[in-house]
Write a protein that holds these residues in place. Sequence first.
Motif, PDB file in Angstrom:
ATOM      1  N   LYS A 187      76.791 -98.790  63.811  1.00 12.86           N
ATOM      2  CA  LYS A 187      77.410 -98.251  65.022  1.00 12.86           C
ATOM      3  C   LYS A 187      76.538 -98.443  66.261  1.00 12.86           C
ATOM      4  CE  LYS A 187      80.073 -94.682  62.619  1.00 12.86           C
ATOM      5  NZ  LYS A 187      80.357 -93.230  62.505  1.00 12.86           N
ATOM      6  N   ASN A 188      75.344 -99.002  66.092  1.00 14.83           N
ATOM      7  CA  ASN A 188      74.415 -99.146  67.218  1.00 14.83           C
ATOM      8  C   ASN A 188      74.219 -97.813  67.937  1.00 14.83           C
ATOM      9  OD1 ASN A 188      73.476-101.751  67.115  1.00 14.83           O
ATOM     10  ND2 ASN A 188      74.335-102.357  69.092  1.00 14.83           N
ATOM     11  N   THR A 189      74.030 -96.790  67.165  1.00 15.38           N
ATOM     12  CA  THR A 189      73.941 -95.439  67.713  1.00 15.38           C
ATOM     13  C   THR A 189      72.700 -94.742  67.178  1.00 15.38           C
ATOM     14  OG1 THR A 189      76.342 -95.260  67.920  1.00 15.38           O
ATOM     15  CG2 THR A 189      75.103 -93.203  67.887  1.00 15.38           C
ATOM     16  N   VAL A 190      72.045 -94.027  68.069  1.00 16.10           N
ATOM     17  CA  VAL A 190      70.882 -93.218  67.718  1.00 16.10           C
ATOM     18  C   VAL A 190      71.269 -91.749  67.868  1.00 16.10           C
ATOM     19  CG1 VAL A 190      68.502 -92.649  68.315  1.00 16.10           C
ATOM     20  CG2 VAL A 190      69.287 -95.012  68.434  1.00 16.10           C
ATOM     21  N   TYR A 191      70.794 -90.937  66.955  1.00 17.74           N
ATOM     22  CA  TYR A 191      71.127 -89.517  66.954  1.00 17.74           C
ATOM     23  C   TYR A 191      69.873 -88.670  67.099  1.00 17.74           C
ATOM     24  CZ  TYR A 191      75.403 -91.379  64.876  1.00 17.74           C
ATOM     25  OH  TYR A 191      76.548 -92.099  64.642  1.00 17.74           O
ATOM     26  N   LEU A 192      70.060 -87.487  67.644  1.00 15.33           N
ATOM     27  CA  LEU A 192      69.006 -86.487  67.665  1.00 15.33           C
ATOM     28  C   LEU A 192      69.608 -85.187  67.158  1.00 15.33           C
ATOM     29  CD1 LEU A 192      66.020 -85.964  68.414  1.00 15.33           C
ATOM     30  CD2 LEU A 192      66.859 -85.014  70.582  1.00 15.33           C
ATOM     31  N   GLN A 193      69.295 -84.854  65.918  1.00 14.51           N
ATOM     32  CA  GLN A 193      69.751 -83.598  65.337  1.00 14.51           C
ATOM     33  C   GLN A 193      68.756 -82.514  65.722  1.00 14.51           C
ATOM     34  OE1 GLN A 193      72.579 -82.830  63.476  1.00 14.51           O
ATOM     35  NE2 GLN A 193      71.865 -80.709  63.680  1.00 14.51           N
ATOM     36  N   MET A 194      69.253 -81.493  66.394  1.00 11.87           N
ATOM     37  CA  MET A 194      68.381 -80.435  66.903  1.00 11.87           C
ATOM     38  C   MET A 194      68.752 -79.117  66.224  1.00 11.87           C
ATOM     39  SD  MET A 194      68.313 -81.444  70.956  1.00 11.87           S
ATOM     40  CE  MET A 194      70.001 -80.954  71.221  1.00 11.87           C
ATOM     41  N   ASN A 195      67.841 -78.575  65.460  1.00 11.85           N
ATOM     42  CA  ASN A 195      68.046 -77.314  64.753  1.00 11.85           C
ATOM     43  C   ASN A 195      67.088 -76.254  65.287  1.00 11.85           C
ATOM     44  OD1 ASN A 195      69.936 -78.629  63.075  1.00 11.85           O
ATOM     45  ND2 ASN A 195      68.332 -79.205  61.618  1.00 11.85           N
ATOM     46  N   SER A 196      67.396 -75.013  64.966  1.00  8.41           N
ATOM     47  CA  SER A 196      66.543 -73.888  65.381  1.00  8.41           C
ATOM     48  C   SER A 196      66.218 -73.964  66.865  1.00  8.41           C
ATOM     49  CB  SER A 196      65.251 -73.877  64.555  1.00  8.41           C
ATOM     50  OG  SER A 196      65.536 -73.789  63.177  1.00  8.41           O
ATOM     51  N   LEU A 197      67.234 -74.177  67.657  1.00  6.86           N
ATOM     52  CA  LEU A 197      67.033 -74.362  69.098  1.00  6.86           C
ATOM     53  C   LEU A 197      66.499 -73.101  69.761  1.00  6.86           C
ATOM     54  CD1 LEU A 197      70.140 -76.557  69.788  1.00  6.86           C
ATOM     55  CD2 LEU A 197      67.794 -77.167  70.406  1.00  6.86           C
ATOM     56  N   LYS A 198      65.682 -73.314  70.767  1.00  8.64           N
ATOM     57  CA  LYS A 198      65.063 -72.240  71.541  1.00  8.64           C
ATOM     58  C   LYS A 198      65.448 -72.394  73.003  1.00  8.64           C
ATOM     59  CE  LYS A 198      60.965 -72.686  68.590  1.00  8.64           C
ATOM     60  NZ  LYS A 198      59.506 -72.931  68.583  1.00  8.64           N
ATOM     61  N   PRO A 199      65.398 -71.311  73.758  1.00  8.31           N
ATOM     62  CA  PRO A 199      65.693 -71.442  75.192  1.00  8.31           C
ATOM     63  C   PRO A 199      64.812 -72.486  75.886  1.00  8.31           C
ATOM     64  CG  PRO A 199      65.742 -69.141  74.553  1.00  8.31           C
ATOM     65  CD  PRO A 199      65.283 -69.898  73.349  1.00  8.31           C
ATOM     66  N   ASP A 200      63.575 -72.643  75.432  1.00 13.45           N
ATOM     67  CA  ASP A 200      62.678 -73.651  76.020  1.00 13.45           C
ATOM     68  C   ASP A 200      63.150 -75.083  75.776  1.00 13.45           C
ATOM     69  OD1 ASP A 200      59.463 -71.943  75.558  1.00 13.45           O
ATOM     70  OD2 ASP A 200      61.039 -71.752  77.059  1.00 13.45           O
ATOM     71  N   ASP A 201      64.091 -75.274  74.877  1.00 16.11           N
ATOM     72  CA  ASP A 201      64.631 -76.615  74.638  1.00 16.11           C
ATOM     73  C   ASP A 201      65.695 -76.997  75.672  1.00 16.11           C
ATOM     74  OD1 ASP A 201      64.545 -75.839  71.142  1.00 16.11           O
ATOM     75  OD2 ASP A 201      63.154 -77.132  72.241  1.00 16.11           O
ATOM     76  N   SER A 202      66.065 -76.063  76.526  1.00 16.55           N
ATOM     77  CA  SER A 202      67.080 -76.333  77.546  1.00 16.55           C
ATOM     78  C   SER A 202      66.569 -77.393  78.517  1.00 16.55           C
ATOM     79  CB  SER A 202      67.424 -75.055  78.307  1.00 16.55           C
ATOM     80  OG  SER A 202      67.985 -74.088  77.447  1.00 16.55           O
ATOM     81  N   ALA A 203      67.356 -78.424  78.707  1.00 20.08           N
ATOM     82  CA  ALA A 203      66.952 -79.536  79.576  1.00 20.08           C
ATOM     83  C   ALA A 203      68.066 -80.570  79.595  1.00 20.08           C
ATOM     84  CB  ALA A 203      65.668 -80.184  79.063  1.00 20.08           C
ATOM     85  N   ILE A 204      67.895 -81.551  80.461  1.00 22.53           N
ATOM     86  CA  ILE A 204      68.723 -82.747  80.366  1.00 22.53           C
ATOM     87  C   ILE A 204      68.015 -83.697  79.406  1.00 22.53           C
ATOM     88  CG2 ILE A 204      69.716 -84.720  81.576  1.00 22.53           C
ATOM     89  CD1 ILE A 204      69.777 -83.001  84.098  1.00 22.53           C
ATOM     90  N   TYR A 205      68.740 -84.172  78.432  1.00 23.08           N
ATOM     91  CA  TYR A 205      68.177 -85.065  77.427  1.00 23.08           C
ATOM     92  C   TYR A 205      68.620 -86.496  77.717  1.00 23.08           C
ATOM     93  CZ  TYR A 205      66.434 -81.252  74.576  1.00 23.08           C
ATOM     94  OH  TYR A 205      65.723 -80.174  74.118  1.00 23.08           O
ATOM     95  N   TYR A 206      67.642 -87.387  77.735  1.00 23.64           N
ATOM     96  CA  TYR A 206      67.882 -88.781  78.048  1.00 23.64           C
ATOM     97  C   TYR A 206      67.560 -89.674  76.849  1.00 23.64           C
ATOM     98  CZ  TYR A 206      67.798 -87.193  82.897  1.00 23.64           C
ATOM     99  OH  TYR A 206      68.051 -86.537  84.085  1.00 23.64           O
ATOM    100  N   CYS A 207      68.424 -90.625  76.631  1.00 20.40           N
ATOM    101  CA  CYS A 207      68.176 -91.669  75.644  1.00 20.40           C
ATOM    102  C   CYS A 207      67.521 -92.845  76.361  1.00 20.40           C
ATOM    103  CB  CYS A 207      69.502 -92.097  75.020  1.00 20.40           C
ATOM    104  SG  CYS A 207      69.385 -93.441  73.824  1.00 20.40           S
ATOM    105  N   ALA A 208      66.594 -93.507  75.682  1.00 20.18           N
ATOM    106  CA  ALA A 208      65.887 -94.637  76.285  1.00 20.18           C
ATOM    107  C   ALA A 208      65.687 -95.729  75.247  1.00 20.18           C
ATOM    108  CB  ALA A 208      64.542 -94.182  76.840  1.00 20.18           C
ATOM    109  N   ALA A 209      65.612 -96.960  75.726  1.00 18.83           N
ATOM    110  CA  ALA A 209      65.427 -98.108  74.843  1.00 18.83           C
ATOM    111  C   ALA A 209      64.413 -99.058  75.445  1.00 18.83           C
ATOM    112  CB  ALA A 209      66.751 -98.838  74.634  1.00 18.83           C
TER     113      ALA A 209
END
Length: 127
Positions: A76-98
Amino acid sequence: QVQLVESGGGLVQAGGSLRLSCAASGRTFSSYVMGWFRQAPGKEREFVAAIRWSGGSTYYSGSVKGRFTISRDNAKNTVYLQMNSLKPDDSAIYYCAAGQDTYRISSYYTATPYGNWGQGTQVTVSS
């Protein structure tokens, strides 16, 4: 031309999970390294995780190791980020990069190898 499109962000309570996706197009990525970065308001962009498309070696920042998992789907030419046990400090804009996988591994933790970036997806974790 490389295009990266992120999806999967949203609002979640602390302790919850989200899975981000990054659909990549425009070339063959077998010789690329793919990364996730994040930027919170008033803070600098920071490295989250990376994966080498060839071989699948993964790298994580200390703040997410053990909670986040980066993976890829070759078909699928797709990258994933599985995020568990999230914390308020994880709040942000998340960017994919290549970027070309021609740098030292230590560079994967910086923005240096990544010449292509997505538009970002917002992740908000409520307490």
